[in-house]
Design an enzyme around this catalytic site. Structure first.
Site, PDB file in Angstrom:
ATOM      1  NE  ARG A 111       5.670  -0.571  10.128  1.00  0.00           N
ATOM      2  CZ  ARG A 111       4.506  -0.597   9.165  1.00  0.00           C
ATOM      3  NH1 ARG A 111       4.593   0.022   8.307  1.00  0.00           N
ATOM      4  NH2 ARG A 111       3.746  -1.211   9.792  1.00  0.00           N
ATOM      5  NE  ARG A 159       7.439  -2.815   6.365  1.00  0.00           N
ATOM      6  CZ  ARG A 159       5.858  -2.875   6.519  1.00  0.00           C
ATOM      7  NH1 ARG A 159       5.496  -2.039   5.633  1.00  0.00           N
ATOM      8  NH2 ARG A 159       5.469  -3.579   7.329  1.00  0.00           N
ATOM      9  CE  LYS A 219      -2.054  -1.085   3.981  1.00  0.00           C
ATOM     10  NZ  LYS A 219      -1.484  -2.534   4.347  1.00  0.00           N
ATOM     11  NE  ARG A 240      -5.334   0.281   9.098  1.00  0.00           N
ATOM     12  CZ  ARG A 240      -4.100  -0.020   8.971  1.00  0.00           C
ATOM     13  NH1 ARG A 240      -3.775  -1.278   9.009  1.00  0.00           N
ATOM     14  NH2 ARG A 240      -3.129   0.753   8.540  1.00  0.00           N
TER      15      ARG A 240
END
Ligand code: AP5
Ligand code: MG
Ligand code: ZN
Length: 221
Positions: free
Chosen positions: A160, A127, A13, A88
């Protein structure tokens, strides 16, 4: 053009929204990014959001909706925006409709990027995110030019805190339980585009652009 981008964790996204926003010169609004900035700044809202994010739970609707409403009221959203990770829940989707009515805006398309859960979990460990500007990379699939340094602002890249296997499993479960019902809310109301997010980043992008072209009848971009 006002577009919602939804999909499970690591579907791409943010990666796609960042690129689309640049292409169309519209804001990219990611509620996850807004919360991460608030956590970094140590605000009260950030501290509260972190409690939920670290468990992989959703931040309560009343906090999220207020933030998005304030953001969409700013002048740079007049021509539209790419909303990433919001709404969401069905409740948030209803609240967004109300906010957009007040602002005299409307949703042009809802894009859902999806892929096999195992493949998405495999993306997780690679990531990296820029501490300064929030740009997203992947050590294999979308590496920065210099290791651990952001191409855009030379900021340091980090992992993260919610990118752990346990937390992501919870994020997947919550996506299925609380976010997927939004499909029924949106289907028939606005154009819903399903995109296969398991292809390469450029291919996913081309598929999104081509669908948007069909829907919005955009001629030049
Ligand atoms: P959020 O930050 O939105 O997390 P998420 O929904 O879990 O989605 P991600 O950001 O993990 O994935 P993405 O789809 O953006 O993928 P990306 O492009 O980075 O939310 C975090 C938390 O904040 C939530 O859990 C919740 O607590 C809270 N929150 C946020 N919004 C909320 C709301 N509305 N209500 C309540 N709470 C809210 O890509 C992933 C990786 O894969 C990257 O490394 C990328 O480089 C790579 N990649 C991307 N596309 C491809 C591809 N096609 N092939 C190979 N690699 C790819
Ligand atoms: Mg994201
Ligand atoms: Zn950066």
């Amino acid at each position: 053009m006002f577009v919602i981008i939804m999909g499970p964790p690591c579907a791409g996204k943010g990666t796609q929204a960042e690129r689309l926003a640049k292409e169309f010169a519209l804001p990219h609004i990611s509620t996850g990014d807004i919360f991460r900035s608030a956590v970094k700044e140590g605000t009260e809202m950030g501290k509260k959001a972190k409690e939920y994010m670290d468990k992989g739970h959703l931040v309560p609707d009343e906090i999220v909706v207020g933030i998005v409403k304030e953001r969409l009221s700013r002048p740079d959203c007049k021509e539209g925006a790419f909303l990433d990770g919001f709404p969401r829940t069905v409740n948030q989707a209803e609240a967004l409709d109300e906010v957009l009515r007040e602002l005299d805006m409307k949703i042009d398309a809802v894009i859902c990027i999806d892929a096999d859960e195992d493949a998405l979990i495999a993306r997780l460990t690679g990531r990296r995110v820029c501490r300064n500007c929030g740009a997203t990379y992947h050590i294999r699939f979308n590496p920065p030019q210099v290791r651990n340094i952001c191409d855009h602002c030379s900021g340091e890249l980090y992992q993260r805190s919610d990118d752990s296997i346990d937390t992501v499993k919870e994020r997947f479960a919550i996506y299925k339980k609380q976010t997927l019902p939004m499909f029924d809310y949106y289907r028939g109301k606005y154009p819903v585009i399903n995109i296969n997010g398991s292809k390469q980043i450029d291919e996913v992008y081309d598929a999104v652009i081509s669908s948007l072209k069909d829907i919005c009848k955009l001629k030049e971009f």
